[in-house]
Scaffold this active site. Sequence first.
Site, PDB file in Angstrom:
ATOM      1  N   SER A  12      -3.275   6.993   5.604  1.00 39.32           N
ATOM      2  CA  SER A  12      -2.652   5.992   6.459  1.00 39.32           C
ATOM      3  C   SER A  12      -3.555   5.617   7.630  1.00 39.32           C
ATOM      4  O   SER A  12      -4.004   6.493   8.379  1.00 39.32           O
ATOM      5  CB  SER A  12      -1.309   6.522   7.002  1.00 39.32           C
ATOM      6  OG  SER A  12      -0.748   5.617   7.927  1.00 39.32           O
ATOM      7  N   LYS A  15       4.947   1.061   9.729  1.00 37.01           N
ATOM      8  CA  LYS A  15       4.757   2.491   9.971  1.00 37.01           C
ATOM      9  C   LYS A  15       6.018   3.049  10.622  1.00 37.01           C
ATOM     10  O   LYS A  15       6.942   2.318  10.968  1.00 37.01           O
ATOM     11  CB  LYS A  15       3.566   2.738  10.915  1.00 37.01           C
ATOM     12  CG  LYS A  15       2.249   2.133  10.484  1.00 37.01           C
ATOM     13  CD  LYS A  15       1.645   2.787   9.252  1.00 37.01           C
ATOM     14  CE  LYS A  15       0.338   2.101   8.872  1.00 37.01           C
ATOM     15  NZ  LYS A  15      -0.221   2.654   7.600  1.00 37.01           N
ATOM     16  N   SER A  25       0.748   3.819   2.200  1.00 34.90           N
ATOM     17  CA  SER A  25       0.669   4.563   3.460  1.00 34.90           C
ATOM     18  C   SER A  25       2.005   5.114   3.928  1.00 34.90           C
ATOM     19  O   SER A  25       2.045   6.018   4.756  1.00 34.90           O
ATOM     20  CB  SER A  25       0.076   3.679   4.563  1.00 34.90           C
ATOM     21  OG  SER A  25       0.974   2.652   4.928  1.00 34.90           O
ATOM     22  N   SER A  83       0.841  -1.206   0.000  1.00 31.08           N
ATOM     23  CA  SER A  83       0.000   0.000   0.000  1.00 31.08           C
ATOM     24  C   SER A  83       0.872   1.252   0.000  1.00 31.08           C
ATOM     25  O   SER A  83       2.095   1.182   0.172  1.00 31.08           O
ATOM     26  CB  SER A  83      -0.916   0.017   1.232  1.00 31.08           C
ATOM     27  OG  SER A  83      -0.191   0.384   2.394  1.00 31.08           O
TER      28      SER A  83
END
Length: 248
Positions: free
Chosen positions: A195, A104, A41, A39
């Site tokens: 996100s 993250k 994010s 993804s």
Amino acid sequence: MNEEKSGGSFGETVRTVVYAVLIALVLRTFAYEPFSIPSGSMLPTLKIGDYLFVSKFSYGYSHHSLPWGWPPFKGRVLSSDQPVERGDVAVFVLPSDGTTDYIKRIVGLPGDTVQVREGRLYLNGELVERALLEPNLRTSASGFAQTVTAYEEVLPNGVRHTIWERSDREIYDNTPVFTVPDEHYFAMGDNRDNSQDSRTRQVGFIPKENLIGRADMLFFSVDGSARFWEVWKWPTAVRWGRLFNGID
């Protein structure tokens, strides 16, 4: 004689394969595990189609570090009191389901207060510095066309990284004050308005034992323009400039 040599050669081949599999399993379990980015994010730091190595020994080991989470045990072993640093890009198991891997950036440590106000990050009540890099940047790297502004954000420990913002008026641009519990962390994506991270109930605070490791190096990257069977397109689909890059 020839049959004996043939049998011995086959046995050696089998042993070599078994040894190679065991070595790969040990390395994957205790040293580096490969992950892919599905993804956008973490744009622009990590792109869809990036493949990276995650250092497991950086944070010590929990049952999430082991294949299939077995054997299960509580806490972490072989870790220092505070192995996680603010600004680390970390892979962790989503607390809400215990199975999905997320990646993250760690921005909040145990005991910190974290808040976003009008798109700006505040840590322990202090505004985190950010500097404009590029306004009105047109991109479709996250899978859909959008216009973003790129900033360089500087965390209190001096870690510098680039973030993207669509605006300072998005859904997670104003939050309550979060106080990070003991043995937990607060994580955010660099693509701030695209996100699902610790600002949301789906993710929330990251327990220490849910950490898998720190993302250390990109070893491969493709832009998705070539299907597996389109061999003639492979050379142009590889992002050669991203191969073997460190992750900041």
